[in-house]
Design a protein around this motif. Structure first.
Motif, short mmCIF file in Angstrom:
data_model
loop_
_atom_site.label_atom_id
_atom_site.label_comp_id
_atom_site.label_asym_id
_atom_site.label_seq_id
_atom_site.Cartn_x
_atom_site.Cartn_y
_atom_site.Cartn_z
N SER A 1 18.24 -26.38 7.52
CA SER A 1 17.76 -26.73 6.12
C SER A 1 16.94 -25.83 5.33
O SER A 1 16.00 -25.02 5.99
N ARG B 1 25.13 -33.88 2.42
CA ARG B 1 24.31 -32.76 3.04
C ARG B 1 23.06 -32.37 2.14
O ARG B 1 22.15 -32.16 2.61
N ASP C 1 20.49 -29.50 3.84
CA ASP C 1 20.45 -30.21 5.15
C ASP C 1 21.86 -29.56 5.90
O ASP C 1 23.02 -29.79 5.08
#
Length: 114
Positions: A17, A66, A83
């Protein structure tokens, strides 16, 4: 004219991330939609995500679920939480916004590699 400065890029392994930050000068930034774009080597710049004045959020399909775009109006700041990063997310990421969408930051490099 709004000036934009991005930060937060770096090297991360797949699945990792990063959180990108874009700080804007001038209150006009909050009065207009804001966006994140990216440009991979030898590819055209592409839109990634956007947030409207009413905080509605929009994503390109490949990052939906995401990535999360958000803004802190009190601090004239735009964020992109990324992420589950994939190698294909590798690119220079740019912040965009202000009147007419004419303001761009200098970009921040994101590299996803094992």
């Amino acid at each position: 004219q709004v000036q934009l400065v991005e930060s937060g890029g770096g090297l991360v392994q797949p699945g990792g991330s990063l959180r990108l930050t874009c700080v804007a000068s001038g209150s006009a930034f909050n009065s207009h939609p804001s966006h994140w774009y990216r440009q991979a080597p030898q590819k055209k710049r592409e839109w990634v995500a956007g947030i409207d004045r009413d905080m509605s959020k929009f994503y390109r399909s490949s990052v939906e679920g995401r990535f999360t775009i958000s803004r802190d109006q009190a601090k004239n700041t735009l964020f992109l939480q990324m992420d589950n990063l994939k190698p294909e997310d590798t690119a220079v990421y740019y912040c965009n916004g202000g009147p007419g969408g004419k303001s761009w930051g200098q970009g921040t490099q994101v590299t996803v590699s094992a």
